[in-house]
Design an enzyme around this catalytic site. Sequence first.
Site, short mmCIF file in Angstrom:
data_model
loop_
_atom_site.label_atom_id
_atom_site.label_comp_id
_atom_site.label_asym_id
_atom_site.label_seq_id
_atom_site.Cartn_x
_atom_site.Cartn_y
_atom_site.Cartn_z
N ARG A 74 -3.59 12.57 6.06
CA ARG A 74 -3.87 12.45 7.49
C ARG A 74 -5.33 12.74 7.81
O ARG A 74 -5.79 12.53 8.93
CB ARG A 74 -2.97 13.36 8.31
CG ARG A 74 -1.49 13.10 8.08
CD ARG A 74 -0.69 13.20 9.35
NE ARG A 74 0.50 12.39 9.24
CZ ARG A 74 0.56 11.11 9.57
NH1 ARG A 74 -0.49 10.50 10.07
NH2 ARG A 74 1.67 10.44 9.43
N HIS B 270 -8.49 7.78 -2.97
CA HIS B 270 -8.05 6.99 -1.81
C HIS B 270 -8.41 7.74 -0.53
O HIS B 270 -8.08 8.92 -0.37
CB HIS B 270 -6.55 6.76 -1.90
CG HIS B 270 -6.03 5.67 -1.00
ND1 HIS B 270 -6.27 5.65 0.36
CD2 HIS B 270 -5.31 4.55 -1.26
CE1 HIS B 270 -5.71 4.57 0.89
NE2 HIS B 270 -5.12 3.88 -0.08
N TYR C 92 -5.29 7.77 5.30
CA TYR C 92 -4.80 6.62 6.07
C TYR C 92 -5.34 6.60 7.49
O TYR C 92 -5.45 5.55 8.11
CB TYR C 92 -3.26 6.66 6.16
CG TYR C 92 -2.58 6.30 4.86
CD1 TYR C 92 -3.12 5.34 4.02
CD2 TYR C 92 -1.39 6.92 4.49
CE1 TYR C 92 -2.50 5.01 2.84
CE2 TYR C 92 -0.76 6.60 3.30
CZ TYR C 92 -1.31 5.64 2.48
OH TYR C 92 -0.69 5.32 1.31
N HIS D 47 -8.95 1.60 3.45
CA HIS D 47 -8.39 0.51 4.25
C HIS D 47 -9.44 0.12 5.27
O HIS D 47 -9.93 0.98 6.00
CB HIS D 47 -7.12 0.97 4.96
CG HIS D 47 -6.01 1.35 4.03
ND1 HIS D 47 -4.81 1.88 4.46
CD2 HIS D 47 -5.91 1.26 2.68
CE1 HIS D 47 -4.03 2.11 3.42
NE2 HIS D 47 -4.67 1.75 2.33
N GLU E 183 -9.70 -2.30 0.29
CA GLU E 183 -8.36 -2.68 -0.15
C GLU E 183 -7.86 -3.89 0.65
O GLU E 183 -8.04 -3.96 1.87
CB GLU E 183 -7.39 -1.50 0.03
CG GLU E 183 -5.98 -1.83 -0.45
CD GLU E 183 -5.06 -0.62 -0.55
OE1 GLU E 183 -5.53 0.53 -0.35
OE2 GLU E 183 -3.87 -0.83 -0.84
N ASP F 118 -4.12 -5.25 -3.76
CA ASP F 118 -2.79 -4.63 -3.74
C ASP F 118 -1.74 -5.74 -3.76
O ASP F 118 -1.68 -6.55 -2.83
CB ASP F 118 -2.67 -3.76 -2.48
CG ASP F 118 -1.38 -2.94 -2.46
OD1 ASP F 118 -0.30 -3.53 -2.67
OD2 ASP F 118 -1.45 -1.72 -2.21
N HIS G 278 0.62 -5.79 -0.76
CA HIS G 278 -0.07 -6.17 0.48
C HIS G 278 -0.36 -7.67 0.54
O HIS G 278 -0.14 -8.30 1.57
CB HIS G 278 -1.38 -5.40 0.62
CG HIS G 278 -1.20 -3.93 0.80
ND1 HIS G 278 -2.25 -3.05 0.92
CD2 HIS G 278 -0.08 -3.17 0.87
CE1 HIS G 278 -1.80 -1.82 1.05
NE2 HIS G 278 -0.49 -1.86 1.01
N HIS H 103 -3.80 -2.41 -7.20
CA HIS H 103 -2.64 -1.60 -6.83
C HIS H 103 -1.42 -2.42 -7.19
O HIS H 103 -1.19 -3.48 -6.58
CB HIS H 103 -2.65 -1.30 -5.33
CG HIS H 103 -3.61 -0.20 -4.95
ND1 HIS H 103 -3.94 0.05 -3.65
CD2 HIS H 103 -4.26 0.70 -5.71
CE1 HIS H 103 -4.79 1.08 -3.62
NE2 HIS H 103 -4.99 1.49 -4.86
N ASP I 130 4.16 -4.21 4.61
CA ASP I 130 3.59 -3.13 3.81
C ASP I 130 4.59 -2.03 3.49
O ASP I 130 4.42 -0.87 3.86
CB ASP I 130 2.35 -2.54 4.52
CG ASP I 130 1.60 -1.53 3.64
OD1 ASP I 130 2.02 -1.34 2.47
OD2 ASP I 130 0.63 -0.95 4.13
N HIS J 249 6.24 -0.67 0.05
CA HIS J 249 6.21 -0.81 -1.41
C HIS J 249 7.60 -0.58 -2.00
O HIS J 249 8.38 0.21 -1.48
CB HIS J 249 5.26 0.21 -2.03
CG HIS J 249 3.86 0.14 -1.50
ND1 HIS J 249 2.84 0.87 -2.02
CD2 HIS J 249 3.31 -0.58 -0.50
CE1 HIS J 249 1.72 0.61 -1.37
NE2 HIS J 249 1.98 -0.26 -0.42
N GLU K 110 1.73 2.43 -6.93
CA GLU K 110 1.97 3.19 -5.68
C GLU K 110 3.39 2.93 -5.24
O GLU K 110 3.67 2.67 -4.08
CB GLU K 110 1.03 2.74 -4.58
CG GLU K 110 -0.44 2.80 -4.88
CD GLU K 110 -1.28 2.18 -3.78
OE1 GLU K 110 -1.06 1.00 -3.43
OE2 GLU K 110 -2.15 2.89 -3.25
ZN ZN Z 1 0.58 -0.19 1.17
FE FE Z 2 -2.43 0.07 -1.98
FE FE Z 3 -4.00 1.99 0.30
#
Ligand code: ZN
Ligand code: FE
Ligand code: FE
Length: 278
Positions: A37, A67, A70, A107, A142, A176, A179, A211, A224, A226, A256
Amino acid sequence: MLHIGCHLSSSGGYTAMVESALKIGADTFQFFTRNPRGSKGKEPSVEDIKNACALMNEHNFAPIVAHAPYTLNPASSREEVREFALDIFRDDLRILQMLDKSYYNFHPGSHLGDGADVGIQRTVEILNKVLFKDMKTTVLIETMAGKGSEIGSTFQEIKEILDGVELKDKVGVCLDSCHISDGGYDVISDFSSVLDEFDRIIGLDKLRAIHLNDSKNQKGAKKDRHEKIGDGYIGVESIKRIINEPRLKGLPFILETPNELDGYEKEIALLKSLYTLD
Ligand code: ZN
Ligand code: FE
Ligand code: FE
């Protein structure tokens, strides 16, 4: 040699992540630089990072992938959100100077109704503020699924971001599989043509990491979500084609998928058994 690993929890520090990776047969991994976060992370120990790097060198690890949180949204319409993205970005890149071989994956953001062009410009602006000449890491954009107002769900949008960056050798792309399938690319039945298109629009020399995820949804669903390898719409045959695609040879593949450590260990063993190059 297939370079493969998975997303790991960073709560125990860097050396602990390398040890977990080794335990499950991985030679790379991904982690969040801080709470996903985005709250202020605790300063990593220099000693811990040194030990981790020595262990990775000893075991010939591929570059590892940090990474970004988010919540980092460089394309946001809100100034304070962009300021936050700038702070986090700078602080993370500072920490990554301590690592020998890393990537910083982020992202590209959501424009929240202002349109992709405006979002792309905002993301470019932040990249041009944070990238610096002596940076050891490479920042990876990404490819996104296109949910909500996400930018970066088409190769064209990724290319437009790359085009705006001044320090071009400091940026690359992380593809990814979930994605781009959710984004409408035909990963399921024609991955080779997807890569042709990537090469035509962005250039395969920009592709630095994968990814590797199955998807809970059909091609073009823009969701999105996974799935475990083989349990989703992409399926094990298509994933086998991805890892054995000669043009991706040598890149780090990061899982992931929704797994704990033992599940990742099984997926890594499965993927190694399906690998037929060299
Ligand atoms: Zn994702
Ligand atoms: Fe990813
Ligand atoms: Fe990601």
